[in-house]
Design a protein around this motif. Structure first.
Motif, short mmCIF file in Angstrom:
data_model
loop_
_atom_site.label_atom_id
_atom_site.label_comp_id
_atom_site.label_asym_id
_atom_site.label_seq_id
_atom_site.Cartn_x
_atom_site.Cartn_y
_atom_site.Cartn_z
N ASN A 40 1.77 -10.27 7.55
CA ASN A 40 2.65 -11.24 8.21
C ASN A 40 2.51 -11.15 9.73
OD1 ASN A 40 4.73 -12.45 6.08
ND2 ASN A 40 4.29 -10.34 5.50
N ASP A 52 4.98 0.26 6.62
CA ASP A 52 5.82 0.11 5.43
C ASP A 52 6.44 1.45 5.06
OD1 ASP A 52 5.08 -2.52 5.37
OD2 ASP A 52 3.93 -2.40 3.52
N ASN A 59 0.41 0.08 17.44
CA ASN A 59 -0.63 -0.02 18.46
C ASN A 59 -0.04 0.10 19.87
OD1 ASN A 59 -2.43 -1.61 20.39
ND2 ASN A 59 -3.72 -1.43 18.58
N HIS A 117 11.81 -7.45 2.47
CA HIS A 117 10.99 -6.47 3.20
C HIS A 117 10.84 -6.84 4.69
CE1 HIS A 117 7.35 -3.84 3.59
NE2 HIS A 117 6.87 -4.83 4.30
N SER A 166 2.83 -7.22 11.19
CA SER A 166 2.49 -6.32 10.08
C SER A 166 1.15 -6.71 9.48
CB SER A 166 3.60 -6.37 9.03
OG SER A 166 3.71 -7.66 8.51
N HIS A 193 12.10 -4.89 8.14
CA HIS A 193 11.29 -4.53 9.32
C HIS A 193 12.07 -4.86 10.60
CE1 HIS A 193 7.33 -3.16 8.11
NE2 HIS A 193 7.04 -4.23 7.40
N TRP A 244 0.80 -1.22 0.00
CA TRP A 244 0.00 0.00 0.00
C TRP A 244 0.84 1.28 0.00
CZ3 TRP A 244 0.69 3.34 4.06
CH2 TRP A 244 1.37 2.82 5.17
N GLU A 298 -8.23 0.05 17.67
CA GLU A 298 -7.49 0.55 18.84
C GLU A 298 -8.30 1.64 19.57
OE1 GLU A 298 -3.56 2.27 18.11
OE2 GLU A 298 -3.12 2.05 20.25
N ASP A 351 -8.16 -6.17 9.81
CA ASP A 351 -8.84 -5.46 8.72
C ASP A 351 -10.05 -6.23 8.19
OD1 ASP A 351 -6.88 -3.50 8.94
OD2 ASP A 351 -5.65 -4.32 7.32
N GLY A 411 3.46 -2.62 10.81
CA GLY A 411 2.46 -1.57 11.01
C GLY A 411 1.60 -1.74 12.25
P1 ATP Z 1 3.74 -6.37 5.36
O1 ATP Z 1 4.86 -5.60 5.99
O2 ATP Z 1 3.51 -7.71 5.95
O3 ATP Z 1 3.86 -6.41 3.86
P2 ATP Z 1 1.60 -4.41 5.08
O4 ATP Z 1 2.17 -4.10 3.77
O5 ATP Z 1 0.15 -4.70 5.10
O6 ATP Z 1 2.41 -5.56 5.76
P3 ATP Z 1 2.22 -2.58 7.35
O7 ATP Z 1 2.42 -1.13 7.12
O8 ATP Z 1 3.33 -3.34 8.00
O9 ATP Z 1 1.81 -3.11 5.94
O10 ATP Z 1 0.92 -2.81 8.26
C1 ATP Z 1 -0.34 -2.35 7.88
C2 ATP Z 1 -1.32 -2.92 8.89
O11 ATP Z 1 -1.13 -2.27 10.16
C3 ATP Z 1 -2.76 -2.77 8.52
O12 ATP Z 1 -3.36 -4.05 8.60
C4 ATP Z 1 -3.33 -1.85 9.60
O13 ATP Z 1 -4.66 -2.13 9.96
C5 ATP Z 1 -2.40 -2.12 10.76
N1 ATP Z 1 -2.34 -1.02 11.72
C6 ATP Z 1 -1.98 0.26 11.48
N2 ATP Z 1 -2.10 1.00 12.61
C7 ATP Z 1 -2.52 0.14 13.59
C8 ATP Z 1 -2.85 0.28 14.96
N3 ATP Z 1 -2.76 1.46 15.59
N4 ATP Z 1 -3.27 -0.81 15.64
C9 ATP Z 1 -3.37 -2.01 15.03
N5 ATP Z 1 -3.08 -2.21 13.74
C10 ATP Z 1 -2.67 -1.15 13.03
#
Ligand code: ATP
Length: 336
Positions: free
Chosen positions: A140, A291, A263, A114, A137, A118, A11, A184, A167, A259
């Protein structure tokens, strides 16, 4: 040494400039925000196609403005990019942009995992030597520990990533993406509602909990109470397995990545567990948890310094790139 990083696994279309001498990281990001539902791979790729050139161009302008007066050009030593894991259509756009930029600047290309990024951003900024990492994340959820030249997966989700699970629950409520911050907020107003707790050995599962959470809302349990129960349950599971990973490895350092690590309640639970066992806990600032290309540039610099670059002909992306596939070349005495 200055490294450009490019990220776009799902994203966040993001580019960064990392200066290894000053440890400064400048990040420019443009998020994809779906109008409704979750992340749609085709729409996400369309976003990447439009946004990656923009964020890279902004970072190159910054590189030009801050280039050494004694050097020539943009003062960039290498281009690092996310090779995976992630959505294939998005990764291919990032890979193409990184190859084109590296060739235009005549500098080496560095292919970064990636999920290892992290972890490494937390290790880099904490100064911890050999921490266990909880990556929480979107797509993952796993515990990583270093052994014999690789980051080993000590425990992981048996189904969806932790953020994706949250989500999916919020999509059921018709809340906009991303759901994590909304859960949250609502959890702070609710009372704990009991939900299944699923840890099997070092692994864990979220899908049954999400079904139970959706059913509870449908059955009339106040949504704040379900949010509170959801957070307490899944974060307790992650904390339990993180504690066991510390115990198994004999390590007394834990870093948080991903991500969901933004929290507050998750950070509080992990910090409290670490305090009780005399371990240290570090969570990077939010811009390095979600990310971002900063973590790609920082790990890219370590890999570049170790000579871990790739030829363009071998730089294909890998949507299923697991962290334990990466030979860790950069850990050692000359690491910064
Ligand atoms: P990956 O790193 O596995 O590719 P990703 O691309 O989805 O993951 P990240 O930015 O690591 O991206 O995480 C995004 C996620 O973090 C989303 O599912 C979002 O709902 C969650 N997220 C963001 N803020 C919070 C929060 N305050 N509490 C809980 N979850 C959160």
């Amino acid at each position: 040494m200055r490294i450009v990083g490019i990220e776009g696994t799902a994203w966040a279309a993001s580019a960064a400039l990392y200066d290894a001498e000053t440890d400064d990281v400048v990040i420019e990001s443009d998020p994809y925000e779906p109008d409704s539902g979750g992340i749609h791979p085709r729409e996400a790729a369309e976003h990447m196609g439009a946004a990656i050139p923009e964020v890279v161009s902004t970072i190159l302008d910054h590189a030009a403005a801050t280039a050494s007066e004694y050097g020539d050009g943009l003062d960039i030593d290498a281009v690092a990019f996310s090779r995976g894991p992630g959505l294939g259509p998005c990764l291919r756009i990032v890979g193409t942009a990184a190859r084109a930029l590296a060739q235009t600047l005549s500098v080496p290309l560095v292919g970064v995992n990636h999920m290892v990024a992290h972890l490494e951003i937390g290790r880099h900024r904490s100064g911890f030597e050999s921490p266990v990492c909880l990556n929480a994340s979107g797509a993952n959820a796993h515990l990583l520990g270093y052994h014999d030249g690789r980051y080993r997966i000590l425990g992981e989700t048996m189904d969806t990533g932790v953020g994706n699970a949250i989500d999916k629950f919020t999509r059921h409520l018709d809340w906009s993406h991303p759901g994590g911050p909304k859960v949250e907020k609502r959890a702070k107003e609710g009372k704990y509602h009991d939900l299944p707790y699923v840890v099997k050995g070092m692994d864990f599962s979220f899908s049954g909990i999400m079904s139970a959470a959706k059913d509870a809302v449908d059955d009339g349990v106040p949504v704040e109470d379900v949010c509170a129960g959801l957070q307490e349950t899944i974060f307790a599971m992650l904390t339990e397995v993180a504690e066991r990973a510390l115990s198994l490895t004999g390590t007394d350092e834990l870093v948080l990545g991903g991500g969901v690590g933004q929290n507050e309640r998750l950070r509080e639970m992990l910090a409290s567990m670490c305090e009780q066992r005399g371990a240290e806990f570090y969570a990077p600032e939010p811009r390095f948890l979600r990310d971002n290309a900063g973590m790609i540039a920082v790990l890219g610099a370590k890999m570049f310094r170790a000579g871990d670059t790739i030829e363009v002909s071998e730089s294909s992306v890998d949507p299923n790139f697991r962290p334990d596939e990466v030979a860790v070349t950069w850990r050692g005495s000359d690491e910064s």
